[in-house]
Design a protein around this motif. Structure first.
Motif, PDB file in Angstrom:
ATOM      1  N   THR A 141      21.658 -49.166  15.244  1.00  0.00           N
ATOM      2  CA  THR A 141      20.756 -48.194  14.633  1.00  0.00           C
ATOM      3  C   THR A 141      21.514 -46.897  14.354  1.00  0.00           C
ATOM      4  N   ALA A 142      20.977 -46.121  13.432  1.00  0.00           N
ATOM      5  CA  ALA A 142      21.542 -44.811  13.131  1.00  0.00           C
ATOM      6  C   ALA A 142      20.469 -43.972  12.454  1.00  0.00           C
ATOM      7  N   ARG A 143      20.516 -42.674  12.715  1.00  0.00           N
ATOM      8  CA  ARG A 143      19.536 -41.749  12.142  1.00  0.00           C
ATOM      9  C   ARG A 143      20.250 -40.486  11.687  1.00  0.00           C
ATOM     10  N   PRO A 157      30.765 -53.524  11.344  1.00  0.00           N
ATOM     11  CA  PRO A 157      31.734 -54.202  12.211  1.00  0.00           C
ATOM     12  C   PRO A 157      31.288 -54.320  13.665  1.00  0.00           C
ATOM     13  N   LEU A 158      30.296 -53.532  14.072  1.00  0.00           N
ATOM     14  CA  LEU A 158      29.769 -53.625  15.442  1.00  0.00           C
ATOM     15  C   LEU A 158      28.684 -54.692  15.567  1.00  0.00           C
ATOM     16  N   VAL A 159      28.212 -55.197  14.420  1.00  0.00           N
ATOM     17  CA  VAL A 159      27.075 -56.122  14.398  1.00  0.00           C
ATOM     18  C   VAL A 159      27.569 -57.563  14.414  1.00  0.00           C
ATOM     19  N   ARG A 160      26.925 -58.392  15.203  1.00  0.00           N
ATOM     20  CA  ARG A 160      27.276 -59.816  15.209  1.00  0.00           C
ATOM     21  C   ARG A 160      26.883 -60.450  13.876  1.00  0.00           C
ATOM     22  N   SER A 161      27.446 -61.607  13.598  1.00  0.00           N
ATOM     23  CA  SER A 161      27.088 -62.346  12.393  1.00  0.00           C
ATOM     24  C   SER A 161      25.584 -62.597  12.368  1.00  0.00           C
ATOM     25  N   GLU A 162      24.944 -62.223  11.276  1.00  0.00           N
ATOM     26  CA  GLU A 162      23.504 -62.361  11.044  1.00  0.00           C
ATOM     27  C   GLU A 162      22.661 -61.380  11.869  1.00  0.00           C
ATOM     28  N   GLY A 163      23.320 -60.478  12.612  1.00  0.00           N
ATOM     29  CA  GLY A 163      22.599 -59.364  13.215  1.00  0.00           C
ATOM     30  C   GLY A 163      22.309 -58.340  12.130  1.00  0.00           C
ATOM     31  N   ALA A 164      21.842 -57.139  12.519  1.00  0.00           N
ATOM     32  CA  ALA A 164      21.397 -56.196  11.491  1.00  0.00           C
ATOM     33  C   ALA A 164      21.723 -54.748  11.823  1.00  0.00           C
ATOM     34  N   LEU A 165      21.971 -53.983  10.761  1.00  0.00           N
ATOM     35  CA  LEU A 165      21.993 -52.531  10.822  1.00  0.00           C
ATOM     36  C   LEU A 165      20.593 -52.066  10.433  1.00  0.00           C
ATOM     37  N   VAL A 166      19.969 -51.267  11.297  1.00  0.00           N
ATOM     38  CA  VAL A 166      18.644 -50.707  11.017  1.00  0.00           C
ATOM     39  C   VAL A 166      18.806 -49.196  10.935  1.00  0.00           C
ATOM     40  N   ALA A 167      18.822 -48.669   9.708  1.00  0.00           N
ATOM     41  CA  ALA A 167      19.119 -47.256   9.487  1.00  0.00           C
ATOM     42  C   ALA A 167      17.860 -46.496   9.097  1.00  0.00           C
ATOM     43  N   LEU A 168      17.558 -45.450   9.850  1.00  0.00           N
ATOM     44  CA  LEU A 168      16.430 -44.583   9.504  1.00  0.00           C
ATOM     45  C   LEU A 168      16.808 -43.731   8.303  1.00  0.00           C
ATOM     46  N   GLY A 170      15.118 -41.567   4.570  1.00  0.00           N
ATOM     47  CA  GLY A 170      13.946 -40.891   4.030  1.00  0.00           C
ATOM     48  C   GLY A 170      13.578 -41.403   2.652  1.00  0.00           C
ATOM     49  N   ALA A 171      13.057 -40.497   1.839  1.00  0.00           N
ATOM     50  CA  ALA A 171      12.571 -40.867   0.515  1.00  0.00           C
ATOM     51  C   ALA A 171      13.683 -41.324  -0.423  1.00  0.00           C
ATOM     52  N   SER A 172      14.928 -41.007  -0.065  1.00  0.00           N
ATOM     53  CA  SER A 172      16.054 -41.353  -0.940  1.00  0.00           C
ATOM     54  C   SER A 172      16.596 -42.756  -0.686  1.00  0.00           C
ATOM     55  N   ALA A 173      15.922 -43.538   0.148  1.00  0.00           N
ATOM     56  CA  ALA A 173      16.445 -44.853   0.541  1.00  0.00           C
ATOM     57  C   ALA A 173      16.747 -45.743  -0.659  1.00  0.00           C
ATOM     58  N   ALA A 174      15.825 -45.824  -1.602  1.00  0.00           N
ATOM     59  CA  ALA A 174      16.020 -46.696  -2.764  1.00  0.00           C
ATOM     60  C   ALA A 174      17.212 -46.234  -3.602  1.00  0.00           C
ATOM     61  N   GLU A 175      17.363 -44.921  -3.761  1.00  0.00           N
ATOM     62  CA  GLU A 175      18.494 -44.383  -4.521  1.00  0.00           C
ATOM     63  C   GLU A 175      19.814 -44.700  -3.829  1.00  0.00           C
ATOM     64  N   GLU A 176      19.838 -44.576  -2.512  1.00  0.00           N
ATOM     65  CA  GLU A 176      21.063 -44.884  -1.766  1.00  0.00           C
ATOM     66  C   GLU A 176      21.441 -46.353  -1.919  1.00  0.00           C
ATOM     67  N   VAL A 204       2.706 -40.398   8.432  1.00  0.00           N
ATOM     68  CA  VAL A 204       3.867 -40.613   7.563  1.00  0.00           C
ATOM     69  C   VAL A 204       4.752 -41.662   8.228  1.00  0.00           C
ATOM     70  N   PRO A 205       4.721 -42.911   7.771  1.00  0.00           N
ATOM     71  CA  PRO A 205       5.521 -43.966   8.395  1.00  0.00           C
ATOM     72  C   PRO A 205       7.017 -43.679   8.283  1.00  0.00           C
ATOM     73  N   SER A 206       7.787 -44.318   9.146  1.00  0.00           N
ATOM     74  CA  SER A 206       9.242 -44.206   9.102  1.00  0.00           C
ATOM     75  C   SER A 206       9.795 -45.209   8.097  1.00  0.00           C
ATOM     76  N   THR A 207      10.730 -44.751   7.290  1.00  0.00           N
ATOM     77  CA  THR A 207      11.395 -45.627   6.320  1.00  0.00           C
ATOM     78  C   THR A 207      12.737 -46.069   6.880  1.00  0.00           C
ATOM     79  N   VAL A 208      12.959 -47.378   6.930  1.00  0.00           N
ATOM     80  CA  VAL A 208      14.247 -47.886   7.404  1.00  0.00           C
ATOM     81  C   VAL A 208      14.866 -48.793   6.355  1.00  0.00           C
ATOM     82  N   VAL A 209      16.182 -48.775   6.313  1.00  0.00           N
ATOM     83  CA  VAL A 209      16.940 -49.732   5.503  1.00  0.00           C
ATOM     84  C   VAL A 209      17.557 -50.735   6.467  1.00  0.00           C
ATOM     85  N   VAL A 210      17.269 -51.998   6.241  1.00  0.00           N
ATOM     86  CA  VAL A 210      17.792 -53.070   7.094  1.00  0.00           C
ATOM     87  C   VAL A 210      18.829 -53.865   6.316  1.00  0.00           C
ATOM     88  N   ILE A 211      20.027 -53.986   6.910  1.00  0.00           N
ATOM     89  CA  ILE A 211      21.122 -54.738   6.294  1.00  0.00           C
ATOM     90  C   ILE A 211      21.618 -55.768   7.294  1.00  0.00           C
TER      91      ILE A 211
END
Length: 226
Positions: A141-143, A157-168, A170-176, A204-211
């Protein structure tokens, strides 16, 4: 202040998110109120909105984290999102990774005072020693740490194969995502997805990007010339 003096909607949300551990969350908020500004952890304007803007906002991303996961919180700073996650989800095995010594000291104090079963490590995600020690995490995770491209190169590189990065984010998530999609793929990530967390409890829900980290491709054996 803890939970005293906050809006009824915030108290209700805190009770729903933290359950019988809500007093632990209140203790964490009180520590931030007393020490956060003087120790450079939060800005003065954040003191009166710690619950909704920081603590609840962080805790609800647990919706995207599987049961019993090993989680590394990169650039934990004041303990966000790692400490609220540790309080709301005691099933998680959480490591707080932070490069600044004074913040590492703060995180260790929080863990001790609140009796939280978390590990605090000083270092940066891109360091070889850190990757060797903390790699193969189920979730990273990261915020408010870095733009998505840089974040993916540090964290995946810290994530296992098929694990996930869950990044908090904001509104710019789609642009990023649009801007950094190629860089994410080069870092070993799949297609980034946007989710809203806490829709049932937060105004106001939290927006996360999951990779998700893609499985490593087996290297092809070199053909031998006769």
């Amino acid at each position: 202040m803890g939970l005293d003096g906050v809006a009824a909607s915030v108290r209700t949300a805190a009770s729903e998110v933290f359950g019988d551990r809500v007093e632990l969350a209140a203790g964490y908020v009180e520590l931030l109120e007393v020490h956060g500004v003087e120790r450079g952890l939060i800005g003065p304007r954040e003191v009166n909105r710690l619950w909704e803007r920081h603590v609840l906002n962080s805790a609800v991303i647990g919706e995207q984290i599987p049961q019993g996961a090993r989680v590394v919180d990169v650039g934990s700073g004041a303990g966000l999102p790692g400490v609220p996650l540790a309080i709301s989800r005691p099933d998680l095995d959480i490591v707080l990774l932070e490069p600044m010594a004074r913040r590492v000291d703060w995180l260790a104090e929080v863990a001790e005072k609140l009796k939280l079963s978390i590990t605090v490590v000083r270092g940066r995600a891109e360091e070889r020693q850190v990757r060797e020690e903390l790699g193969d995490a189920d979730v990273v995770t990261a915020r408010a740490v870095a733009p998505l491209a840089r974040l993916a190169s540090w964290c995946l590189p810290l994530v296992r194969s098929e694990g996930a990065l869950v990044a908090l984010k904001g509104a710019s998530a789609a642009e990023e995502i649009e801007r950094d999609r190629v860089a994410v793929r080069k870092a070993g990530g799949g297609e980034p997805e946007i989710f809203e967390c806490g829709t049932k409890v937060l105004e106001v829900p939290s927006t996360v990007v999951v990779i998700h980290r893609l499985p490593s491709k087996p290297s092809r054996p070199r053909s031998r010339r006769s």
